[in-house]
Design a protein around this motif. Structure first.
Motif, PDB file in Angstrom:
ATOM      1  N   PHE A 182      51.974  26.861  24.313  1.00  0.00           N
ATOM      2  CA  PHE A 182      51.177  25.839  24.991  1.00  0.00           C
ATOM      3  C   PHE A 182      51.973  25.040  26.022  1.00  0.00           C
ATOM      4  O   PHE A 182      51.413  24.208  26.723  1.00  0.00           O
ATOM      5  N   THR A 183      53.291  25.315  26.139  1.00  0.00           N
ATOM      6  CA  THR A 183      54.121  24.648  27.138  1.00  0.00           C
ATOM      7  C   THR A 183      54.656  25.623  28.188  1.00  0.00           C
ATOM      8  O   THR A 183      55.517  25.255  28.989  1.00  0.00           O
ATOM      9  N   ASP A 184      54.163  26.849  28.182  1.00  0.00           N
ATOM     10  CA  ASP A 184      54.681  27.886  29.085  1.00  0.00           C
ATOM     11  C   ASP A 184      54.171  27.717  30.517  1.00  0.00           C
ATOM     12  O   ASP A 184      53.179  27.025  30.769  1.00  0.00           O
ATOM     13  N   ASP A 185      54.854  28.398  31.431  1.00  0.00           N
ATOM     14  CA  ASP A 185      54.281  28.691  32.736  1.00  0.00           C
ATOM     15  C   ASP A 185      53.428  29.946  32.592  1.00  0.00           C
ATOM     16  O   ASP A 185      53.854  30.912  31.946  1.00  0.00           O
ATOM     17  N   VAL A 186      52.236  29.946  33.180  1.00  0.00           N
ATOM     18  CA  VAL A 186      51.397  31.134  33.135  1.00  0.00           C
ATOM     19  C   VAL A 186      51.075  31.589  34.549  1.00  0.00           C
ATOM     20  O   VAL A 186      50.931  30.774  35.468  1.00  0.00           O
ATOM     21  N   SER A 187      50.982  32.890  34.715  1.00  0.00           N
ATOM     22  CA  SER A 187      50.531  33.490  35.967  1.00  0.00           C
ATOM     23  C   SER A 187      49.075  33.875  35.783  1.00  0.00           C
ATOM     24  O   SER A 187      48.744  34.625  34.854  1.00  0.00           O
ATOM     25  N   ILE A 188      48.201  33.377  36.664  1.00  0.00           N
ATOM     26  CA  ILE A 188      46.767  33.472  36.409  1.00  0.00           C
ATOM     27  C   ILE A 188      45.972  33.463  37.704  1.00  0.00           C
ATOM     28  O   ILE A 188      46.407  32.903  38.715  1.00  0.00           O
ATOM     29  N   ILE A 189      44.829  34.124  37.673  1.00  0.00           N
ATOM     30  CA  ILE A 189      43.786  33.978  38.684  1.00  0.00           C
ATOM     31  C   ILE A 189      42.592  33.345  37.989  1.00  0.00           C
ATOM     32  O   ILE A 189      42.275  33.703  36.847  1.00  0.00           O
ATOM     33  N   TYR A 190      41.931  32.396  38.651  1.00  0.00           N
ATOM     34  CA  TYR A 190      40.788  31.751  38.012  1.00  0.00           C
ATOM     35  C   TYR A 190      39.756  31.339  39.044  1.00  0.00           C
ATOM     36  O   TYR A 190      40.028  31.254  40.242  1.00  0.00           O
ATOM     37  N   SER A 191      38.566  31.078  38.542  1.00  0.00           N
ATOM     38  CA  SER A 191      37.485  30.505  39.350  1.00  0.00           C
ATOM     39  C   SER A 191      36.775  29.477  38.489  1.00  0.00           C
ATOM     40  O   SER A 191      36.312  29.793  37.394  1.00  0.00           O
ATOM     41  N   GLY A 192      36.710  28.231  38.970  1.00  0.00           N
ATOM     42  CA  GLY A 192      36.062  27.161  38.223  1.00  0.00           C
ATOM     43  C   GLY A 192      34.717  26.815  38.821  1.00  0.00           C
ATOM     44  O   GLY A 192      34.582  26.686  40.042  1.00  0.00           O
ATOM     45  N   GLN A 193      33.714  26.668  37.965  1.00  0.00           N
ATOM     46  CA  GLN A 193      32.387  26.335  38.460  1.00  0.00           C
ATOM     47  C   GLN A 193      31.716  25.285  37.584  1.00  0.00           C
ATOM     48  O   GLN A 193      32.061  25.096  36.422  1.00  0.00           O
TER      49      GLN A 193
END
Length: 316
Positions: free
Chosen positions: A131-142
């Motif tokens: 829960f404290t990591d760096d994450v690589s992500i693609i996202y879309s918020g709506q």
């Protein structure tokens, strides 16, 4: 999008200024409501949304393929002339969200929250983030009305201690990619068999009464995020040799309330956790890169958390 920085980031100790234009909707921040009462209202709204919206389930039938957030289509049930909801169209291809989401529970700000997750790739096998990591992500918020308020076309790296709380709860239960990163012919970075899904968050696990300015998000708005989770890397925020997720001593997934020497600096930002004048990194007596396994006085408390450890054996 007009927002140039991720709307997810909420800095723990410093503010983030988000770019906005005059035509973006501004909201006045109201006083915070009772969180328990607001959660009841938010959960009712989320359940109503899940019961009246469906997604294109059959589009993800081939589990050997890697899909993108753009492939996920969420639609509202059709209505008759009087506004009553009709039956699910094309049930061989579509499914009501309420039938496929998983209900999960967490605690935040002394309030119990239900939130909902649609896992579209349960076969992902990469390691789950801390829960404290760096994450690589693609996202879309709506928003629940379908308005997209933020998205990223390419993978970005986010520190999970700087995002809205719902992200930490959801993403640490998803797997990262099995393979990657690889460089595609067009120069982009590619992954395969990654965590992929949708999260449905109550406002209390999002921005509650204080959404970021210029985002077009009203106070107390539930949020929906589609995402592709690629990779994760552990953080050591104070470079003291102890990974930040190990500095959550009380195990509540909140590293801001762990402060061994009570100097008002949480351990994950404190280079001398026990306040004994010896830097935590220098309490690694056996030089194995891990200060957590050094206990000079054999009292069961590692030196870096023990103000009364035998300092004569330590290197300042």
């Amino acid at each position: 999008m007009n927002i140039k920085k991720s709307l997810l980031i909420i800095m723990v100790f410093i503010g983030v200024i988000l770019a906005c234009t005059p035509d973006e909707i501004e909201f006045t921040v109201p006083p915070p409501r009772d969180r328990t009462e607001q959660q009841i209202a938010d959960n009712d709204s989320l359940l109503n949304y899940l019961e009246t919206h469906y997604y294109n389930k059959s589009a993800f039938a081939d589990t050997s393929l890697d899909y993108s957030v753009d492939d996920i289509v969420i639609m509202e049930l059709p209505k008759d002339s009087e506004g009553n909801y009709l039956e699910l169209p094309d049930p061989d291809d579509n499914e009501l969200l309420i039938n496929d989401v998983v209900t999960l529970t967490t605690s935040f700000q002394d309030t119990t929250y239900d939130y909902y997750v649609l896992d579209l790739n349960p076969d992902a096998i990469g390691p789950e983030p801390n829960f404290t990591d760096d994450v690589s992500i693609i996202y879309s918020g709506q928003l629940p009305n379908g308005t997209v308020f933020d998205s990223t076309p390419n993978a970005i790296t986010l520190d999970l201690i700087q995002v809205i709380p719902g992200w930490r709860d959801v993403l640490q239960d998803f797997n990262t990619a099995e393979d990657g990163p690889t460089v595609n012919p067009d120069g982009t970075i590619g992954y395969s068999n990654y965590g992929f899904g949708v999260m449905f968050l109550p406002s209390g696990l999002a921005y509650f009464n204080a959404p970021p300015g210029g985002a077009g998000i009203a106070p107390y708005t539930n949020l929906i995020f589609k995402f592709e989770l690629y990779d994760a890397a552990p953080n050591d925020h104070d470079n003291d040799g102890v990974l930040s997720h190990f500095e959550d001593l009380n195990g509540n997934n909140n590293i801001t309330d762990d402060d061994t020497d009570e100097d008002d600096i949480p351990n994950f930002f404190d280079p001398d956790d026990d306040g004994d004048g010896v830097l935590t990194i220098n309490e690694d007596l056996n030089n194995d890169g891990d200060p957590t396994n050094d206990d000079s006085d054999m009292d069961g408390i590692p030196n870096y958390l023990d103000e009364d450890s035998t300092e004569s054996n330590e290197t300042e």
